[in-house]
Motif scaffolding. Structure first.
Motif, PDB file in Angstrom:
ATOM      1  N   SER A   6      11.688  -3.543  -0.340  1.00 41.00           N
ATOM      2  CA  SER A   6      12.899  -3.513   0.478  1.00 41.00           C
ATOM      3  C   SER A   6      13.343  -2.105   0.842  1.00 41.00           C
ATOM      4  O   SER A   6      14.228  -1.939   1.682  1.00 41.00           O
ATOM      5  CB  SER A   6      14.038  -4.237  -0.241  1.00 41.00           C
ATOM      6  OG  SER A   6      14.288  -3.655  -1.510  1.00 41.00           O
ATOM      7  N   GLN A   7      12.737  -1.075   0.240  1.00 46.79           N
ATOM      8  CA  GLN A   7      13.114   0.286   0.621  1.00 46.79           C
ATOM      9  C   GLN A   7      12.684   0.590   2.053  1.00 46.79           C
ATOM     10  O   GLN A   7      13.274   1.448   2.717  1.00 46.79           O
ATOM     11  CB  GLN A   7      12.499   1.307  -0.338  1.00 46.79           C
ATOM     12  CG  GLN A   7      10.987   1.392  -0.300  1.00 46.79           C
ATOM     13  CD  GLN A   7      10.433   2.363  -1.322  1.00 46.79           C
ATOM     14  OE1 GLN A   7      11.096   3.341  -1.658  1.00 46.79           O
ATOM     15  NE2 GLN A   7       9.236   2.099  -1.822  1.00 46.79           N
ATOM     16  N   LEU A  61      11.704 -12.950  -4.205  1.00 45.08           N
ATOM     17  CA  LEU A  61      12.730 -12.044  -3.686  1.00 45.08           C
ATOM     18  C   LEU A  61      13.075 -10.980  -4.720  1.00 45.08           C
ATOM     19  O   LEU A  61      13.243  -9.799  -4.376  1.00 45.08           O
ATOM     20  CB  LEU A  61      13.979 -12.840  -3.298  1.00 45.08           C
ATOM     21  CG  LEU A  61      15.206 -12.023  -2.882  1.00 45.08           C
ATOM     22  CD1 LEU A  61      14.900 -11.116  -1.693  1.00 45.08           C
ATOM     23  CD2 LEU A  61      16.378 -12.959  -2.545  1.00 45.08           C
ATOM     24  N   GLN A  64      15.760   1.940   4.015  1.00 42.72           N
ATOM     25  CA  GLN A  64      17.107   2.037   3.451  1.00 42.72           C
ATOM     26  C   GLN A  64      17.687   3.443   3.528  1.00 42.72           C
ATOM     27  O   GLN A  64      18.893   3.613   3.643  1.00 42.72           O
ATOM     28  CB  GLN A  64      17.080   1.567   1.997  1.00 42.72           C
ATOM     29  CG  GLN A  64      16.796   0.085   1.839  1.00 42.72           C
ATOM     30  CD  GLN A  64      16.723  -0.329   0.375  1.00 42.72           C
ATOM     31  OE1 GLN A  64      16.611   0.511  -0.512  1.00 42.72           O
ATOM     32  NE2 GLN A  64      16.796  -1.624   0.129  1.00 42.72           N
ATOM     33  N   ASN A 115       9.605  -2.508  -4.874  1.00 44.75           N
ATOM     34  CA  ASN A 115      10.537  -1.836  -3.960  1.00 44.75           C
ATOM     35  C   ASN A 115      10.127  -1.973  -2.490  1.00 44.75           C
ATOM     36  O   ASN A 115      10.215  -1.020  -1.719  1.00 44.75           O
ATOM     37  CB  ASN A 115      10.677  -0.356  -4.334  1.00 44.75           C
ATOM     38  CG  ASN A 115      12.071   0.167  -4.018  1.00 44.75           C
ATOM     39  OD1 ASN A 115      12.932  -0.582  -3.552  1.00 44.75           O
ATOM     40  ND2 ASN A 115      12.290   1.444  -4.252  1.00 44.75           N
ATOM     41  N   LEU A 159      14.396  -7.268   8.247  1.00 48.36           N
ATOM     42  CA  LEU A 159      13.513  -6.700   7.221  1.00 48.36           C
ATOM     43  C   LEU A 159      12.521  -5.715   7.836  1.00 48.36           C
ATOM     44  O   LEU A 159      11.322  -5.743   7.566  1.00 48.36           O
ATOM     45  CB  LEU A 159      12.770  -7.820   6.476  1.00 48.36           C
ATOM     46  CG  LEU A 159      13.659  -8.804   5.699  1.00 48.36           C
ATOM     47  CD1 LEU A 159      12.811  -9.831   4.970  1.00 48.36           C
ATOM     48  CD2 LEU A 159      14.568  -8.088   4.725  1.00 48.36           C
ATOM     49  N   THR A 171      12.515  -6.855  -4.091  1.00 50.92           N
ATOM     50  CA  THR A 171      13.591  -5.857  -4.171  1.00 50.92           C
ATOM     51  C   THR A 171      13.546  -5.058  -5.474  1.00 50.92           C
ATOM     52  O   THR A 171      14.393  -4.183  -5.677  1.00 50.92           O
ATOM     53  CB  THR A 171      14.959  -6.540  -4.048  1.00 50.92           C
ATOM     54  OG1 THR A 171      15.080  -7.540  -5.072  1.00 50.92           O
ATOM     55  CG2 THR A 171      15.115  -7.202  -2.686  1.00 50.92           C
ATOM     56  N   SER A 172      12.600  -5.345  -6.345  1.00 49.41           N
ATOM     57  CA  SER A 172      12.560  -4.694  -7.663  1.00 49.41           C
ATOM     58  C   SER A 172      12.145  -3.233  -7.554  1.00 49.41           C
ATOM     59  O   SER A 172      11.437  -2.837  -6.628  1.00 49.41           O
ATOM     60  CB  SER A 172      11.568  -5.434  -8.571  1.00 49.41           C
ATOM     61  OG  SER A 172      10.229  -5.236  -8.105  1.00 49.41           O
ATOM     62  N   GLY A 206      14.240  -3.467   5.065  1.00 51.16           N
ATOM     63  CA  GLY A 206      15.624  -3.869   4.873  1.00 51.16           C
ATOM     64  C   GLY A 206      16.237  -4.310   6.185  1.00 51.16           C
ATOM     65  O   GLY A 206      15.570  -4.393   7.214  1.00 51.16           O
TER      66      GLY A 206
END
Length: 384
Positions: free
Chosen positions: A213-214, A202, A225, A211, A221, A206-207, A217
């Motif tokens: 999760s950009q 995780l 963003q 990235n 998911l 999200t790092s 999200g």
């Protein structure tokens, strides 16, 4: 004056009380009726969803492509149509589809579940189910011993119509939801829901380095963003044509097919990652047989294909999203990412009576068991 006011208030309440009681009774009765009808519609939808008579040749049901024991999708790279010809897209999972704002991978105009259901049912290019409105109604009327009681309970009369069929199917599909994953428990405060490897995955997801999760999200998911756009080119193809332009295969160009804009070549909807480990093969066209290969494509900043008709370099496609940057992963990193993806697994709904087919199998499989009181399936039809 105060006494008269109190007296007037008491009289008013006494006069109004019967009305309030009657109104409450009507509300309770109406709510009970509505709840009962909704339950009946869901049951009717379950029957329709699993019934082979909804395909022209009787060789498939909705559940063939969206199987409850296969993550509400299937294991085909591209599902064949009723004539056995492969289509151009992989089948997206129906899980949590009721929570989406647009439903198809590259068709932006279908924004309701009801309209979306009509497409595979009545589409002739390709003929996914190959149905016509008249054939659908004739088939269901012929099974009146099964369907007349279900339509009566759902709609208050036995008349079978296409809108009622679509309504019942959409009510059933709306029950195919589950966001009760270990990941959701973790972000809601349960620090024990993910093990250390999953937490490491995780953190990578999200790092700033990865990235992911950009773009992935939100609760499913599947939401970027910093944008309300839903369709992106993730550089899976970069086929160079005779004038030096890079593009996607001509038989499947994504959003461009509907907008006719070159800027939309190769753009597809961001998929949800919920239950992603159980929905392979992956990619809009099912061209990834391993989830590790999907990760490798992102790590490379796009996919490179060295042989075959789709030979090319996806990294060179002009529509490649600018956020798709290459990164390096160790074996430990990749294992952590896969462990995190396992935390997105949902429960197996195939054991839930709500999601079991009431019909017997046309061709019995050793891996599946029919219900003891299953209904004889609709027989295969002769090809015209």
């Amino acid at each position: 004056m105060s006494i008269m006011g109190v007296t007037f208030h008491i009289v008013s309440v006494l006069l109004l009380s019967p009305i309030l009681v009657i109104s409450s009774s009507i509300y309770a009765a109406t709510k009970t009726t509505n709840d009962t009808q909704l339950t009946a519609k869901i049951t009717l939808g379950r029957y329709l969803f699993n019934d082979n008579r909804l395909s022209k040749t009787g060789n498939r049901s909705c559940a063939l492509c969206h199987a409850s024991d296969l993550g509400w999708t299937n294991r085909f790279a591209k599902v064949p149509d009723i004539n056995g010809n492969p289509t151009t897209l992989n089948t997206p999972s129906l899980l949590n589809s009721v929570m989406l704002s647009t439903f198809m991978q590259r068709q932006p105009h279908l924004t309701t579940l009801e309209d979306t259901i009509k497409l595979p049912l009545f589409s002739l290019h390709p003929p996914e189910m190959g149905m016509t409105h008249s054939l659908l109604l004739t088939r269901l009327a012929q099974a009146n011993n099964v369907y007349q009681p279900l339509f009566q309970a759902s709609f208050g009369d036995q008349t079978i119509t296409t809108p009622k069929v679509i309504d019942a199917l959409s009510q059933y599909v709306a029950t195919i939801t589950d966001t009760n994953t270990a990941y959701h428990a973790f972000i809601n405060g349960d620090q024990t829901a993910l093990n250390s490897q999953q937490q490491q995955g995780l953190a990578l997801f999200t790092s700033p380095r990865l990235n992911c999760s950009q773009c992935h999200g939100g609760p499913l998911l599947n939401q970027p963003q910093d944008s309300d756009r839903l369709y992106y080119n993730t550089a899976l193809y970069g086929i160079k044509n005779n004038i030096g332009e890079y593009g996607y295969p001509q038989h499947e160009i994504g959003l461009r097919q509907f907008t006719q804009q070159k800027i939309d070549d190769g753009k597809f909807r961001i998929p949800s990652l919920i239950n992603v480990m159980n929905t392979g093969p992956w990619g809009h066209d099912g061209s990834f047989n391993r989830l590790e290969a999907v990760i490798d494509s992102y790590a490379a900043g796009g996919r490179i294909i060295t042989i075959g008709p789709n030979k090319g370099d996806g990294r060179r496609h002009p529509n490649k999203d600018h956020r798709l940057q290459s990164f390096t992963l160790t074996i430990t990193d990749k294992q952590a990412l896969l462990a995190f993806f396992s935390s997105l697994n949902t429960r197996d709904m195939s054991k839930d009576p709500m999601h079991q087919t009431p019909f017997c199998q046309i061709i019995p499989l050793k891996t599946k068991r029919d219900l003891p009181d299953c209904i004889a399936p609709f027989p295969l039809q002769q090809q015209e």
